[in-house]
Write a protein that holds these residues in place. Structure first.
Motif: not given
Ligand SMILES: [Zn+2]
Length: 447
Positions: A82, A84, A86-87, A155, A177
């Protein structure tokens, strides 16, 4: 099957996991860790990061471990679950190390990636493949095709999926997530039917978002956040005061709700800041922004400043959505409070935080300072008008019951966040270090 837990197993951020079966390696996510970058973020003056600089401050996963393992040349694909940061945020700086690997993501995630690449002036040579939820794709492997399935989940941004690799040694399931939201504001509810079927087929290993595994709850639906917002905004009647809302820029469903209630105030709706532009721009590009015609977007500092001058002169005319909910230095809210813009908050102005504080000391401290300054001025604050996008312990129990994985590895946090999932697994009959495993960054688990 070997799983290298590269990043995100000792912190909330820079998620990256590599899985090797035979001569094939697939990478899942390549995120960034934001706290070391907080000082630099959201500054309108463009800063370009280099791979070395990001490695030095430990903001990107240490994927050099794959060189030591001899896996680097075997990477066939990098799959991003996805949008975000942090991904996906580490990918622009790492993908060049895997020139033969395809980058695979949903339309929205790919649009966000493209926007980062454009901002950072990075050209990637990797092939890109856009995939949709609830589809199966084949990737070229060392000796035959690799079968990868994308299963939609819910999410706090749009077009998120779980990924299942149907390998010759069994199914590897990447579960980051998620929360189980049966009433999402955008997109489909989670595909429970397919999760149960996969559980029956037999899953060899599950890597899962354990961030809130210590919280006794099923995380509430985004529908609840929408109700909270309606209430928060519905009780503001002062027609002459300023009205600001700040939220996660990637939360397109939340922004949709905000715009719908904002329309009832008869004010002009204006979005301010670079990250809002990045995510809303990506949503527009992939036709996921129903509120596109109802808002104005302002990206650059100069235009933002001249707009804020108008707000100062006519504060009752505008409904402003802006960046800064974590008190980030250089964000719109920070700059206003620092007195760096022509607009100044006054007694009786309204500010809604449709967010929660991300539990890292840098954010907690920054928000405390920001909130205190605003309170002293007399700004009417409404905070935590928010519902999380991460599942609690009961979402995780439901997932484990459906998938019945033979092995599980908690991810997306430090030991403190991951260990409670090991306890839950124990309750459900798993044995620690036998079929439930705690990992750390750079470690390899053989199953
Ligand atoms: Zn996420």
């Amino acid at each position: 099957m070997e799983i290298c837990t590269i990043g995100g197993y000792e912190e909330v951020g820079k998620n990256m996991t590599a899985v090797k079966v035979g001569e094939d390696v697939i990478i899942f996510d390549a995120g960034i860790f934001l706290p070391p970058l907080v000082e630099l973020q959201e500054q309108e003056a463009q800063i370009h990061y280099s791979e070395n600089m990001l490695r030095n401050i430990k903001a990107i996963p240490n994927d050099l471990v794959l060189d030591k393992l001899g896996w680097t040349d075997k990477v066939r694909a990098i799959i991003i679950g996805h949008a975000h940061l942090d991904h996906v945020g580490g990918l622009p700086y790492l993908a060049h190390r895997y020139p033969k690997a395809e980058i695979i993501a949903s339309p929205f995630t790919m649009a966000v990636l493209d926007s980062i690449l454009q901002d950072e002036k990075i050209n990637l040579r990797n092939k890109k493949r856009i995939v949709h939820e609830n589809t199966v794709h084949q990737i070229k492997g060392h000796s035959g095709n690799l079968k990868i399935e994308f299963i939609n989940t819910t999410h706090s941004t749009i077009q998120c999926f779980f990924v299942a690799w149907h390998s010759s040694e069994g199914i590897f399931f990447y579960g980051l997530d998620f929360k189980f939201d049966n009433h999402p504001i955008m997109g489909l509810p989670p595909n429970y039917k397919r999760l149960k079927e996969l559980g029956k087929d037999g899953i060899k290993c599950l890597v899962v978002d354990a961030l809130y595994s210590d919280t006794d709850r099923r995380t509430a639906s985004e529908r609840i956040a929408r109700n909270l917002l309606e209430d928060a905004l519905g009780n503001i009647h002062d027609k002459d005061s300023a009205l600001f809302v700040t939220t996660f820029s990637s939360h397109i469903a939340r922004l949709k709700s905000i715009v719908e209630f904002a329309q009832k105030t008869n004010r002009r709706i204006v979005f301010l800041g670079r990250s809002l532009n990045k995510y809303v721009g990506a949503a527009i590009k992939v036709s996921q922004c129903s509120f596109r015609g109802k808002i104005e977007l302002i990206k650059y500092r100069k235009q933002i400043n001249s707009f804020l001058k108008k707000v100062e002169e006519n504060r009752g005319k505008y409904f402003i959505v802006c960046t800064g909910h974590q008190g980030e230095k250089g964000s719109i809210l920070d700059r206003i409070v620092q007195g760096e813009t022509p607009f100044k908050f006054r007694n009786g102005d309204n500010l809604i935080f449709s967010s929660s504080v991300i539990p890292a000391s840098v954010n907690i401290n920054a928000r405390e300072k920001l909130d205190n300054k605003l309170r002293r001025i007399g700004v009417r604050l409404q905070t935590d008008i928010h519902v999380s996008g991460h599942g609690g312990r009961e979402d995780l129990r439901d997932l484990l019951e459906m998938l019945k994985p033979q092995n599980l590895i908690p991810a997306h946090g430090s030991l403190k966040q991951e260990a409670p999932l090991i306890d839950l697994a124990k309750e459900m009959g798993y044995k620690f270090q036998e079929n439930s495993h705690l990992s750390s960054n750079g470690k390899v688990i053989k199953i």
